[in-house]
Design an enzyme around this catalytic site. Structure first.
Site, PDB file in Angstrom:
ATOM      1  N   HIS A 100      20.127  -5.403 -23.306  1.00 43.57           N
ATOM      2  CA  HIS A 100      19.247  -4.371 -23.874  1.00 43.57           C
ATOM      3  C   HIS A 100      18.002  -4.137 -23.034  1.00 43.57           C
ATOM      4  O   HIS A 100      17.325  -3.136 -23.202  1.00 43.57           O
ATOM      5  CB  HIS A 100      18.834  -4.771 -25.294  1.00 43.57           C
ATOM      6  CG  HIS A 100      19.954  -4.632 -26.286  1.00 43.57           C
ATOM      7  ND1 HIS A 100      20.058  -3.578 -27.158  1.00 43.57           N
ATOM      8  CD2 HIS A 100      21.037  -5.411 -26.518  1.00 43.57           C
ATOM      9  CE1 HIS A 100      21.145  -3.714 -27.896  1.00 43.57           C
ATOM     10  NE2 HIS A 100      21.754  -4.821 -27.535  1.00 43.57           N
TER      11      HIS A 100
ATOM     12  N   ASP B 224      11.026  -0.569 -19.391  1.00 42.90           N
ATOM     13  CA  ASP B 224      11.685  -0.658 -20.697  1.00 42.90           C
ATOM     14  C   ASP B 224      13.176  -0.437 -20.485  1.00 42.90           C
ATOM     15  O   ASP B 224      13.562   0.431 -19.685  1.00 42.90           O
ATOM     16  CB  ASP B 224      11.129   0.442 -21.632  1.00 42.90           C
ATOM     17  CG  ASP B 224      10.958  -0.046 -23.064  1.00 42.90           C
ATOM     18  OD1 ASP B 224      11.759  -0.904 -23.488  1.00 42.90           O
ATOM     19  OD2 ASP B 224      10.041   0.425 -23.750  1.00 42.90           O
TER      20      ASP B 224
HETATM   21  P1  ADQ Z   1      12.183  -2.911 -28.238  1.00 47.40           P
HETATM   22  O1  ADQ Z   1      11.438  -3.455 -27.066  1.00 47.40           O
HETATM   23  O2  ADQ Z   1      11.824  -3.486 -29.561  1.00 47.40           O
HETATM   24  O3  ADQ Z   1      13.765  -3.041 -28.034  1.00 47.40           O
HETATM   25  P2  ADQ Z   1      12.293   0.097 -28.756  1.00 47.40           P
HETATM   26  O4  ADQ Z   1      13.580   0.586 -28.219  1.00 47.40           O
HETATM   27  O5  ADQ Z   1      11.154   1.008 -28.457  1.00 47.40           O
HETATM   28  O6  ADQ Z   1      11.860  -1.309 -28.200  1.00 47.40           O
HETATM   29  O7  ADQ Z   1      12.326  -0.062 -30.350  1.00 47.40           O
HETATM   30  C1  ADQ Z   1      13.414  -0.523 -31.061  1.00 47.40           C
HETATM   31  C2  ADQ Z   1      13.227  -0.183 -32.553  1.00 47.40           C
HETATM   32  O8  ADQ Z   1      12.051  -0.781 -33.087  1.00 47.40           O
HETATM   33  C3  ADQ Z   1      13.086   1.327 -32.800  1.00 47.40           C
HETATM   34  O9  ADQ Z   1      13.927   1.693 -33.866  1.00 47.40           O
HETATM   35  C4  ADQ Z   1      11.626   1.517 -33.154  1.00 47.40           C
HETATM   36  O10 ADQ Z   1      11.383   2.543 -34.089  1.00 47.40           O
HETATM   37  C5  ADQ Z   1      11.249   0.182 -33.754  1.00 47.40           C
HETATM   38  N1  ADQ Z   1       9.818  -0.072 -33.503  1.00 47.40           N
HETATM   39  C6  ADQ Z   1       9.202  -0.227 -32.321  1.00 47.40           C
HETATM   40  N2  ADQ Z   1       7.878  -0.444 -32.491  1.00 47.40           N
HETATM   41  C7  ADQ Z   1       7.649  -0.408 -33.821  1.00 47.40           C
HETATM   42  C8  ADQ Z   1       6.483  -0.550 -34.649  1.00 47.40           C
HETATM   43  N3  ADQ Z   1       5.284  -0.778 -34.110  1.00 47.40           N
HETATM   44  N4  ADQ Z   1       6.627  -0.468 -35.993  1.00 47.40           N
HETATM   45  C9  ADQ Z   1       7.836  -0.239 -36.540  1.00 47.40           C
HETATM   46  N5  ADQ Z   1       8.978  -0.093 -35.818  1.00 47.40           N
HETATM   47  C10 ADQ Z   1       8.887  -0.161 -34.488  1.00 47.40           C
HETATM   48  C11 ADQ Z   1      14.663  -3.532 -27.007  1.00 47.40           C
HETATM   49  C12 ADQ Z   1      14.389  -3.065 -25.580  1.00 47.40           C
HETATM   50  C13 ADQ Z   1      14.373  -1.530 -25.519  1.00 47.40           C
HETATM   51  C14 ADQ Z   1      15.677  -0.970 -26.077  1.00 47.40           C
HETATM   52  C15 ADQ Z   1      16.010  -1.580 -27.428  1.00 47.40           C
HETATM   53  C16 ADQ Z   1      17.421  -1.194 -27.901  1.00 47.40           C
HETATM   54  O11 ADQ Z   1      13.147  -3.588 -25.106  1.00 47.40           O
HETATM   55  O12 ADQ Z   1      14.190  -1.087 -24.188  1.00 47.40           O
HETATM   56  O13 ADQ Z   1      15.554   0.423 -26.231  1.00 47.40           O
HETATM   57  O14 ADQ Z   1      15.962  -3.008 -27.374  1.00 47.40           O
HETATM   58  O15 ADQ Z   1      18.378  -1.516 -26.949  1.00 47.40           O
END
Ligand code: ADQ
Length: 467
Positions: free
Chosen positions: A155, A363
């Protein structure tokens, strides 16, 4: 297809909204095949208690978890996964702690997972392992005689070969990937790094159709950019909690344009750089001050990893100084919220915002970018300012792409975004929506599993692994 078995560090009950689109999508396939989801319970217990597998049922899906001991948690989770792999894979060698003890804990937990999972497996299961915590899991399963098809999806980004090579034991880590039948990455850039690593460091030979041969083994590798569940997110946007949030925001900020940032508080997300770019924007555009407010939600994350507390202080101090220097009696430029916001309310906040700042330094994908675009009113959509270093930038070419290290450039993009004419906003939004719909989370799941089904399995013995 046989039964699907998903293995990830943390698991979620796919029936709950809070679980998010990924859990919902995996839950759907798991439901269809009466599948099993295996992972860590999130509990840290005394050594003596840590041996049981806890099984729960979520409809037809079986959820099985194990606890970790304190030593496992420190060495596997904090130490190797989040103290070595997370920073290095996000290009932050400076933040990595290569303590020699961690790798043993990492391997120990992967062995524990393999040992506990093995008795739960059926002969025609298809196993899908997720993310950087579990890279050697297939190798450990093969060592116990597992013959089933196993796929792996990373991921987070995979860095260029020379950065990977800085990890003591990097050859072992990448060799372990060859125990899988299919290895999936978020972007073509990550896939390219994998190919270059195996070519240069392991003298691998490309075989036809994205297959690589090294260590006497062949693995299929591909890019499978993850998407969101568009229909589910649109439903969430129209649901009462999101609508209420939207109306409150519109009312509260009726005289101002809203900018929004939603992230986990993580150094990969470029939060201090974003704040400095916003400050630069305010400095350069005195006439626009007091007409724009940035709401930054940075939810607490991995607070027991030390690099995170430095970041917390830096961010608090930046927000405080921006508000101190630019704020007025009736206006504060930044609203910084260090709390988790319920997933059901986020679409309302997105829809009420004219601009989203999604500016990670690195990311894997970044799903917030796709969620923001999906939550917009197509007749009057907001603008996405997106880092060129997010995996999402390979797909969302119609966003305003920025280099988050370039403060002036990002500040200029914020200005452009706030002033973008309606027609241009609509056309960019329409084009991005097309991509987001086409490559949604169902496409991601199906295309990965189809490629896993098509992968040509071979007898993967273990002597070559030298684990
Ligand atoms: P994350 O680093 O957690 O995930 P992201 O893809 O932006 O990053 O978010 C994943 C989920 O978490 C989204 O549904 C988002 O809405 C939710 N989220 C993020 N910040 C939040 C907050 N402050 N409050 C509530 N909800 C929040 C990791 C990798 C990413 C990749 C995902 C999926 O780092 O690059 O996109 O996995 O593979």
């Amino acid at each position: 297809m046989g039964r699907l078995v998903v293995v990830s560090n943390r698991i979620a009950d796919p029936r709950k909204t809070a679980a998010g689109g990924l859990a919902v999508a995996l839950g759907e396939v798991l439901n269809n095949t009466g599948g099993l989801w295996f992972g860590w319970s999130g509990k840290v217990v005394d050594d003596a208690e840590s041996d049981d597998v806890h099984v729960q049922h979520a409809g037809p899906v079986k959820l099985a978890t194990v606890d970790l001991s304190k030593a496992d948690y420190d060495e596997f989770y904090l130490g190797y996964s989040n103290g070595v792999l997370w920073p290095v894979f996000h290009y932050r060698l400076d933040l990595a702690d290569f303590d020699a003890g961690y790798i043993a804990g990492y391997r120990r937990v992967n062995q524990l997972f393999a040992r506990k999972l093995m008795p739960l497996l059926e002969p025609d299961d298809v196993i899908w392992v997720h993310d950087y915590h579990l890279i050697p899991l297939a190798a450990e399963l093969r060592a116990l005689g597992c013959k089933q098809r196993i796929g792996f999806f990373l991921h987070i980004p995979l860095p260029p070969p020379l950065l990977l090579a800085a990890i003591p034991g990097h050859d072992w880590l990448i060799r372990a990937l060859f125990a899988y039948d299919l290895v999936g990455f978020q972007s073509n850039a990550d896939l390219d790094h994998f190919s270059r690593y195996v070519e240069t460091e392991a003298h691998a030979q490309p075989v036809e159709d994205g297959r690589w041969r090294a260590f006497g083994r062949t693995v299929q590798a591909g890019a499978f950019p993850i998407g969101i569940d568009v229909a589910e997110f649109m439903q969430l946007t129209a649901a009462p909690e999101a609508v209420e949030m939207y109306e409150r925001m519109k009312d509260e900020y009726s005289r101002r344009k809203l900018l929004v940032g939603v992230d986990r508080l993580d150094y990969s997300k470029g939060l201090p750089q974003r704040m400095r770019a916003f400050r630069e924007f305010l400095e350069r555009n005195p006439e626009l001050r007091s007409s724009a407010t940035l709401i930054q939600i940075a939810s607490p994350s991995r607070e027991d990893v030390s690099a995170y507390s430095d970041l917390l202080h830096e961010l608090e101090s930046l927000c405080g100084s921006i508000n101190g220097n630019f704020g007025e009696l009736d206006w504060m430029p930044v609203r910084y919220i260090h709390r988790t916001v319920a997933r059901a309310r986020l679409p309302g906040l997105y829809r009420a915002s004219r601009v989203a700042l999604v500016t990670p330094l690195r990311d894997g994908m970044n799903l917030v970018a796709k969620e923001f675009v999906t939550a917009q009113d197509p007749e009057d959509p907001g603008v996405l300012v997106l880092s060129r270093f997010a995996g999402a930038a390979e797909q969302l070419r119609e966003a305003l792409l920025v280099n988050p290290y370039d403060r002036e450039g990002t500040a200029a993009a914020i200005g452009l975004a706030l002033h973008m004419p309606l027609e241009e906003r609509r056309s960019r939004h329409g084009a991005m929506m097309k991509t987001i719909r086409r490559f949604d989370v169902h496409w991601w799941c199906e295309s990965f599993l189809e490629a896993l089904r098509q992968a040509q399995p071979e007898e993967k013995g273990t002597s070559w692994l030298r684990l």
